[in-house]
Design a protein around this motif. Structure first.
Motif, PDB file in Angstrom:
ATOM      1  N   LEU A 187       0.944  -1.107   0.026  1.00  0.00           N
ATOM      2  CA  LEU A 187       0.047   0.138  -0.268  1.00  0.00           C
ATOM      3  C   LEU A 187       0.798   1.037  -0.038  1.00  0.00           C
ATOM      4  O   LEU A 187       2.103   1.132   0.465  1.00  0.00           O
ATOM      5  CB  LEU A 187      -0.746  -0.047   1.151  1.00  0.00           C
ATOM      6  CG  LEU A 187      -2.023  -0.955   1.403  1.00  0.00           C
ATOM      7  CD1 LEU A 187      -2.623  -1.213   2.842  1.00  0.00           C
ATOM      8  CD2 LEU A 187      -2.941  -0.937   0.368  1.00  0.00           C
ATOM      9  N   ASP A 188       0.334   2.350  -0.462  1.00  0.00           N
ATOM     10  CA  ASP A 188       1.083   3.419  -0.558  1.00  0.00           C
ATOM     11  C   ASP A 188       1.528   4.150   0.739  1.00  0.00           C
ATOM     12  O   ASP A 188       2.364   4.597   1.106  1.00  0.00           O
ATOM     13  CB  ASP A 188       0.514   4.501  -1.503  1.00  0.00           C
ATOM     14  CG  ASP A 188       0.316   4.177  -2.811  1.00  0.00           C
ATOM     15  OD1 ASP A 188       1.387   3.229  -3.356  1.00  0.00           O
ATOM     16  OD2 ASP A 188      -0.656   4.289  -3.793  1.00  0.00           O
ATOM     17  N   ASP A 189       0.285   4.230   1.519  1.00  0.00           N
ATOM     18  CA  ASP A 189       0.499   5.022   2.561  1.00  0.00           C
ATOM     19  C   ASP A 189      -0.345   4.210   3.815  1.00  0.00           C
ATOM     20  O   ASP A 189      -1.212   4.189   3.898  1.00  0.00           O
ATOM     21  CB  ASP A 189      -0.592   6.110   2.387  1.00  0.00           C
ATOM     22  CG  ASP A 189       0.167   7.417   2.684  1.00  0.00           C
ATOM     23  OD1 ASP A 189       1.162   7.835   3.350  1.00  0.00           O
ATOM     24  OD2 ASP A 189      -0.490   8.657   2.480  1.00  0.00           O
ATOM     25  N   SER A 190       0.883   3.863   4.807  1.00  0.00           N
ATOM     26  CA  SER A 190       0.198   3.327   5.923  1.00  0.00           C
ATOM     27  C   SER A 190       0.846   3.821   7.094  1.00  0.00           C
ATOM     28  O   SER A 190       2.054   4.147   7.097  1.00  0.00           O
ATOM     29  CB  SER A 190       0.399   1.828   5.733  1.00  0.00           C
ATOM     30  OG  SER A 190      -0.471   1.295   4.828  1.00  0.00           O
ATOM     31  N   VAL A 191       0.085   3.532   8.076  1.00  0.00           N
ATOM     32  CA  VAL A 191       0.774   4.055   9.529  1.00  0.00           C
ATOM     33  C   VAL A 191       0.516   2.612  10.236  1.00  0.00           C
ATOM     34  O   VAL A 191      -0.557   2.137  10.614  1.00  0.00           O
ATOM     35  CB  VAL A 191       0.111   5.252  10.206  1.00  0.00           C
ATOM     36  CG1 VAL A 191       0.935   5.437  11.635  1.00  0.00           C
ATOM     37  CG2 VAL A 191       0.233   6.228   9.353  1.00  0.00           C
ATOM     38  N   LEU A 192       1.620   2.355  10.935  1.00  0.00           N
ATOM     39  CA  LEU A 192       1.768   0.866  11.542  1.00  0.00           C
ATOM     40  C   LEU A 192       1.867   1.052  13.160  1.00  0.00           C
ATOM     41  O   LEU A 192       3.025   1.813  13.314  1.00  0.00           O
ATOM     42  CB  LEU A 192       2.611  -0.270  11.091  1.00  0.00           C
ATOM     43  CG  LEU A 192       2.628  -0.594   9.641  1.00  0.00           C
ATOM     44  CD1 LEU A 192       3.593  -1.460   9.175  1.00  0.00           C
ATOM     45  CD2 LEU A 192       1.262  -0.967   9.329  1.00  0.00           C
TER      46      LEU A 192
END
Lengths: 341, 257
Positions: B52-57
Motif C-alpha cells: 500500500l502507498d500510505d500506511s501507519v503501523l
C-alpha cells in the motif's frame, strides 16, 4: 427463601453430532455444584431424540435450540444474543461454556455485554463459585472468583469432575426454542471439512495421546505414530520441532504454543522434552517415552521410558497391544491403511 | 491504511515460568520477550503495508516500564510508532480490565485494522481480541491462518477445530491471528537504528479515563499452588524388547482401554 437460591447456572453446549457429549455432562456436574443447571444445546433438529433417557444431575433442565439453517460461523453471535436474553430475563447465577474457539468467542462477548467477569481454562468449581484454573500448562493451579456481574466461565476441555455426592436422574424437562440466527458482518465463502481431524478422538479430550517429535524424521514417519494411536484408540499429537519441520499439521502441536493435553496416557515418540513441550503435556496422568538418546530430558518426567529406536519400539508396542486385546492384527492394519490416507 | 497491532511482553517460553507471591506472572529475573504470536501479527501488518502507498503501523502495548523494550523491538522490525499504556494501577489487571484499557487506547485513533495474536503464551486466554471488538463495536474474525489483502477487502482463512473456512471482510476490522499467519522477520541493523528515532507515546489511566471511571477489577485471585513435580520413573534400554516392555507396563497399570 432468598432470591439467590432460585438462580440457576446456565451451561452452553454446541454440537454437530447426535449425542449430547461427554464434556457437556462434565460441565453439568460442575454447574450442579452451584445450582440446578439449565443446559442450552445448540444442535441439529433431530438431536432431541438424544435427550430421551439422558441422565444428568438432579434438577437439570434442557433447552434445545435447533440450528440446522445456521452458518457454522453464526454460532458465537447467535448464541450470545440468546444466552444474554436468557440471563437478563430469567436471571442466572453463572454461565459455563465449553473451551472451543467458538465457545471462547461467545464467552468474551457475553462477558462484555453482561459487564461480568470472565475466567478461562476452568478445571474445577466449588459451591461458593470459586474456580480452579491451571497456569502455564499445569505448572500452577490458581483459585479465583468473579467479583463483578455473574461468572462467565470457560471450561477446560476434557475435564473429569468428581461426582461422588451427586444424584443423577433422567432429564424430564426438555423445551425447544427457535431463534433466527445472527449472521456475522463478514461474508463466508466456503468451509471445508477435514476428515482427518474427525477420524480420531479430539486431541484435547482423548484419554490416550501418542505424540511424535523430531525423531520421527518425516511426514511418512508419522504414519507409525498414527497407527499406534489408532491401536490405542488415541489421538495424535506432535512436538513443535516436528511441526516446524513440516512433519505434521500445526493444529496437532502439543506444547506451550499449541494444545495443552492431560490424557490418562501420553506416549512421546522421539521427543526430547523441551520446556516448551513439557508445558503442554505435564498434567497427563502417565507419561511413557521412547527416545534414542538416554540423556533426553523427557525421561526426567516420564513414568516409564525406553531408550531405543522408535521405529522398532512403536510397531512392536502396537503388535503387543493388539495381542493383549486379542485383536487380529491384519484386520486392524487394513483399517489403519484407510485412515492414514 | 491505519493498522494497530496489540503486543504483549511475556516470559520466554523456553524458560521455566513461575508465579510470584501475588499470584501474578513472575517477571523479575526472567527473560522477557515479545510474545511470539505477536511478532507474527507484526509481520502480517508489515506485509499488508508493503503493498500500500500510505500506511501507519502502530504497536500498542500495556505493561510496566520494561515493556517499552518490547515496543522498541517491534519498531526495529518495521512498525512506525508505539503506544505504551504504562500505569502502576494496572499491575495484575484481569482480562476484562486489560481489554477495556486497550480498547480505550485504540479508540483514540481511527484504526482500520486491529491485529491481535489469537492467544498469548502466558495467559492462553484467546479472548482479549473478542473483548476489544465488543467494546469498540467492531466486527472480528478470529483464528486467521492466512490473510490476503485485496483492493477493498481481505480474504481470510480461519482455522477452527474441525474445519477451515474462508471469509471475506472489510475494514474496520479486528483480526486475531494464529501462528501460521506469517513468519516473523529478523530485525535488520538499519531497522534497529531507525527504531531509536521512532516515537513511543506513553499513556496513563488518567489519559484514557476520567477520574471516576477507571475500570475496576472483575475477578480476583484467592490463592495458588504449584503443581506437584513429576518424578523420573524406570528408564530401560530397549534391547529389542522395548515395545513389549511398554505394553506390559500399560497393561499392568490397567491403562489399556
Amino acid at each position: 427463601m432468598s432470591v439467590t437460591t432460585l438462580l440457576r447456572p446456565v451451561v452452553v453446549w454446541s454440537t454437530s453430532e447426535r449425542g449430547v457429549g461427554a464434556q457437556a455432562l462434565e460441565m453439568l456436574k460442575l454447574a450442579a455444584r452451584i445450582g440446578a443447571p439449565r443446559l442450552v444445546v445448540f444442535g441439529p433438529r433431530d438431536l432431541s431424540l438424544a435427550f430421551e433417557g439422558f441422565v444428568a444431575p438432579v434438577g437439570t433442565e434442557i433447552i434445545h435450540v435447533p440450528n440446522d439453517d445456521w452458518l457454522p460461523q453464526s454460532f458465537p453471535l447467535s448464541a450470545t444474543s440468546i444466552i444474554e436474553g436468557l440471563v437478563r430475563e430469567e436471571s442466572a447465577s453463572a454461565v459455563l461454556i465449553d473451551g472451543t474457539i467458538a465457545g471462547r468467542e461467545l464467552a468474551a462477548r457475553l462477558s462484555a455485554r453482561l459487564d461480568s467477569g470472565l475466567i478461562l481454562d476452568v478445571l474445577d468449581l466449588d459451591a461458593d463459585g470459586r474456580a480452579t484454573v491451571s497456569n502455564f500448562g499445569g505448572n500452577y493451579y490458581t483459585r479465583c472468583r468473579v467479583i463483578r456481574g455473574i461468572p462467565v466461565l470457560v471450561i477446560h476441555r476434557g475435564i473429569s469432575v468428581d461426582d461422588d455426592s451427586m444424584e443423577f436422574i433422567a432429564v424430564a424437562q426438555v423445551s425447544e426454542r427457535h431463534v433466527d440466527p445472527v449472521f456475522p458482518a463478514f461474508v463466508e465463502d466456503v468451509s471445508l471439512n477435514d476428515p482427518r481431524a474427525n477420524s480420531r478422538p479430539n486431541l484435547e479430550e482423548a484419554r490416550v495421546v501418542v505424540a511424535g517429535g523430531r525423531g520421527v524424521g518425516s511426514i511418512e514417519g508419522f504414519a507409525l505414530v498414527e497407527s499406534l494411536a489408532d491401536a490405542l484408540h488415541g489421538a495424535v499429537g506432535a512436538s513443535r520441532a516436528a511441526v516446524d519441520a513440516g512433519y505434521y499439521p500445526a493444529r496437532f502441536q502439543v506444547g506451550q504454543t499449541g494444545v495443552s493435553v492431560s490424557p490418562d496416557v501420553y506416549i512421546a515418540l522421539g521427543i526430547s522434552g523441551a520446556i516448551q513441550h513439557r508445558a503442554g503435556m505435564q498434567s497427563s496422568r502417565i507419561v511413557v517415552s521412547v527416545n534414542i538418546d538416554e540423556n533426553a530430558p523427557i525421561f526426567d518426567f516420564s513414568d516409564f521410558g525406553v531408550v531405543g529406536d522408535l521405529f522398532e519400539v512403536a510397531p512392536q508396542l502396537r503388535c503387543r497391544i493388539l495381542q493383549l486385546r486379542g485383536v487380529d492384527d491384519t484386520g486392524t492394519a487394513r483399517d489403519d491403511a484407510s485412515s492414514v490416507g | 491504511m491505519n493498522i494497530a497491532v496489540c503486543i504483549k511482553q511475556v516470559p520466554d517460553t523456553y524458560s521455566t515460568r513461575h508465579l510470584n507471591t501475588n499470584g501474578r506472572v513472575q517477571r523479575d529475573g526472567v527473560e522477557l520477550v515479545v510474545d511470539e504470536i505477536d511478532l507474527r501479527a507484526v509481520e502480517l501488518a508489515i506485509q499488508i503495508a508493503e503493498n500500500l502507498d500510505d500506511s501507519v503501523l502502530t504497536a500498542v502495548c500495556m505493561g510496566p516500564e520494561r515493556a517499552r523494550d518490547a515496543l522498541i523491538d517491534c519498531l526495529g522490525l518495521g512498525m512506525h510508532r508505539g503506544v505504551h499504556i504504562c500505569d502502576d494501577r494496572l499491575a495484575g489487571a484481569d482480562l476484562n480490565v486489560t481489554s477495556k484499557v486497550l480498547s480505550a487506547a485504540l479508540s483514540r485513533e481511527n484504526y482500520d485494522l486491529i491485529i491481535c495474536g489469537n492467544e498469548s503464551t502466558d495467559g492462553r486466554g484467546g479472548c482479549v481480541s473478542t473483548l476489544i471488538a465488543e467494546f469498540m463495536n467492531l466486527p472480528i474474525v478470529t483464528c486467521a491462518e492466512h490473510v490476503t489483502a485485496r483492493e477493498s477487502d481481505f480474504v481470510i482463512t480461519r482455522a477452527l477445530e474441525e474445519y477451515r473456512s474462508t471469509v471475506v471482510a472489510t475494514v474496520p476490522l479486528v483480526l486475531s491471528v494464529t501462528d501460521k499467519v506469517a513468519e516473523p522477520r529478523f530485525p535488520s541493523f538499519r531497522g534497529i537504528r531507525a527504531a531509536r528515532t521512532r516515537p513511543i507515546e506513553i499513556l496513563s489511566l488518567d489519559d484514557l479515563f476520567s477520574n471516576a471511571s477507571f475500570p475496576a477489577e472483575y475477578s480476583e485471585v484467592l490463592d495458588f499452588s504449584a503443581a506437584p513435580a513429576r518424578s523420573r520413573g524406570a528408564v530401560l534400554p530397549s534391547n529389542g524388547r522395548g515395545g513389549v516392555l511398554i505394553a506390559d507396563f500399560l497393561d499392568n497399570s490397567r491403562l489399556l482401554f
